[in-house]
Design a protein around this motif. Structure first.
Motif, mmCIF file in Angstrom:
data_model
loop_
_atom_site.group_PDB
_atom_site.id
_atom_site.type_symbol
_atom_site.label_atom_id
_atom_site.label_comp_id
_atom_site.label_asym_id
_atom_site.label_seq_id
_atom_site.Cartn_x
_atom_site.Cartn_y
_atom_site.Cartn_z
ATOM 1 N N ARG A 87 0.852 -1.187 0.000
ATOM 2 C CA ARG A 87 0.000 0.000 0.000
ATOM 3 C C ARG A 87 0.888 1.238 0.000
ATOM 4 N N SER A 88 0.473 2.277 -0.711
ATOM 5 C CA SER A 88 1.250 3.523 -0.725
ATOM 6 C C SER A 88 1.400 4.032 0.705
ATOM 7 N N GLN A 89 2.526 4.665 0.988
ATOM 8 C CA GLN A 89 2.813 5.127 2.348
ATOM 9 C C GLN A 89 2.342 6.540 2.627
ATOM 10 N N LEU A 90 1.821 7.210 1.633
ATOM 11 C CA LEU A 90 1.274 8.561 1.806
ATOM 12 C C LEU A 90 2.282 9.517 2.440
ATOM 13 N N LYS A 91 3.524 9.444 1.988
ATOM 14 C CA LYS A 91 4.555 10.344 2.503
ATOM 15 C C LYS A 91 4.378 11.759 1.974
ATOM 16 N N SER A 92 3.647 11.900 0.879
ATOM 17 C CA SER A 92 3.375 13.206 0.301
ATOM 18 C C SER A 92 1.937 13.608 0.608
ATOM 19 N N ARG A 93 1.700 14.865 0.810
ATOM 20 C CA ARG A 93 0.345 15.344 1.115
ATOM 21 C C ARG A 93 -0.602 15.236 -0.071
ATOM 22 N N ILE A 94 -0.057 15.168 -1.278
ATOM 23 C CA ILE A 94 -0.921 15.132 -2.452
ATOM 24 C C ILE A 94 -1.138 13.715 -2.983
ATOM 25 N N SER A 95 -0.610 12.704 -2.303
ATOM 26 C CA SER A 95 -0.808 11.333 -2.788
ATOM 27 C C SER A 95 -2.061 10.723 -2.167
ATOM 28 N N TRP A 96 -2.549 9.660 -2.776
ATOM 29 C CA TRP A 96 -3.725 8.971 -2.272
ATOM 30 C C TRP A 96 -3.390 7.498 -2.106
ATOM 31 N N THR A 97 -4.242 6.796 -1.393
ATOM 32 C CA THR A 97 -4.001 5.389 -1.125
ATOM 33 C C THR A 97 -4.154 4.580 -2.407
ATOM 34 N N ASN A 98 -3.140 3.807 -2.720
ATOM 35 C CA ASN A 98 -3.220 2.864 -3.828
ATOM 36 C C ASN A 98 -2.381 1.641 -3.483
ATOM 37 N N TYR A 99 -2.530 0.607 -4.246
ATOM 38 C CA TYR A 99 -1.826 -0.648 -4.011
ATOM 39 C C TYR A 99 -1.071 -1.041 -5.271
ATOM 40 N N LYS A 100 0.168 -1.525 -5.089
ATOM 41 C CA LYS A 100 0.987 -1.943 -6.230
ATOM 42 C C LYS A 100 1.694 -3.250 -5.899
ATOM 43 N N GLU A 101 1.820 -4.077 -6.918
ATOM 44 C CA GLU A 101 2.587 -5.306 -6.788
ATOM 45 C C GLU A 101 4.072 -4.944 -6.789
ATOM 46 N N ARG A 102 4.794 -5.525 -5.858
ATOM 47 C CA ARG A 102 6.245 -5.313 -5.775
ATOM 48 C C ARG A 102 6.929 -6.646 -5.499
ATOM 49 N N TRP A 103 8.156 -6.773 -5.960
ATOM 50 C CA TRP A 103 8.989 -7.935 -5.678
ATOM 51 C C TRP A 103 9.773 -7.622 -4.407
ATOM 52 N N PHE A 104 9.575 -8.409 -3.352
ATOM 53 C CA PHE A 104 10.219 -8.183 -2.060
ATOM 54 C C PHE A 104 11.341 -9.184 -1.847
ATOM 55 N N CYS A 105 12.435 -8.726 -1.243
ATOM 56 C CA CYS A 105 13.563 -9.578 -0.871
ATOM 57 C C CYS A 105 13.934 -9.284 0.577
ATOM 58 N N LEU A 106 13.944 -10.326 1.392
ATOM 59 C CA LEU A 106 14.338 -10.209 2.793
ATOM 60 C C LEU A 106 15.723 -10.792 2.968
ATOM 61 N N THR A 107 16.635 -10.004 3.534
ATOM 62 C CA THR A 107 17.976 -10.472 3.886
ATOM 63 C C THR A 107 18.129 -10.315 5.393
ATOM 64 N N ARG A 108 19.266 -10.686 5.910
ATOM 65 C CA ARG A 108 19.514 -10.522 7.351
ATOM 66 C C ARG A 108 19.546 -9.047 7.747
ATOM 67 N N GLY A 165 14.537 9.708 11.726
ATOM 68 C CA GLY A 165 13.883 10.212 12.937
ATOM 69 C C GLY A 165 12.371 10.236 12.893
ATOM 70 N N GLN A 166 11.766 9.780 11.820
ATOM 71 C CA GLN A 166 10.308 9.775 11.678
ATOM 72 C C GLN A 166 9.798 8.332 11.606
ATOM 73 N N GLU A 167 8.623 8.077 12.229
ATOM 74 C CA GLU A 167 8.036 6.746 12.180
ATOM 75 C C GLU A 167 7.143 6.596 10.951
ATOM 76 N N TYR A 168 7.255 5.458 10.278
ATOM 77 C CA TYR A 168 6.429 5.135 9.120
ATOM 78 C C TYR A 168 5.812 3.755 9.319
ATOM 79 N N THR A 169 4.719 3.512 8.618
ATOM 80 C CA THR A 169 4.084 2.200 8.625
ATOM 81 C C THR A 169 3.924 1.734 7.190
ATOM 82 N N LEU A 170 4.429 0.549 6.922
ATOM 83 C CA LEU A 170 4.323 -0.067 5.608
ATOM 84 C C LEU A 170 3.297 -1.193 5.712
#
Length: 104
Positions: free
Chosen positions: A22-43, A91-96
């Motif tokens: 889901r979009s993180q809405l870090k910008s005031r002019i963005s809206w909620t949307n969903y996008k497919e992404r390829w995720f990679c988890l490392t240590r 220094g700022q908290e975000y939620t993904l």
């Protein structure tokens, strides 16, 4: 994604999969949307990329494991298998918010 990963190193890919972000809405002019992404988890980090072709994927974001404060299941609309990651960046908290295609 261009880097060699050595077993046991910080860059070793532990898990990888297509998930919906889901979009993180870090910008005031963005809206909620969903996008497919390829995720990679490392240590050391959780990275996500765009693009279908492996050689052409571009990194869209990276969250360092050391900055993650919380990972938990959440209910988002009609999206099963959703979870949230709370983390700090500059220094700022975000939620993904992420939705997997099944139980991970």
């Amino acid at each position: 994604m261009g880097k060699m990963s050595f077993q046991g190193s910080q860059d070793e890919i532990l898990k990888h999969a297509w998930m919906t972000k889901r979009s993180q809405l870090k910008s005031r002019i963005s809206w909620t949307n969903y996008k497919e992404r390829w995720f990679c988890l490392t240590r050391g980090s959780l990275s996500y990329y765009d693009g279908d072709e492996e050689m052409k994927r571009k990194e869209k974001g990276r969250i360092y494991v050391r900055d993650i404060r919380l990972v938990e299941n959440v209910k988002i609309e009609d999206r099963p298998y959703s979870f949230q990651i709370k983390y700090y960046e500059s220094g700022q908290e975000y939620t993904l918010y992420i939705q997997s295609r099944g139980e991970v």
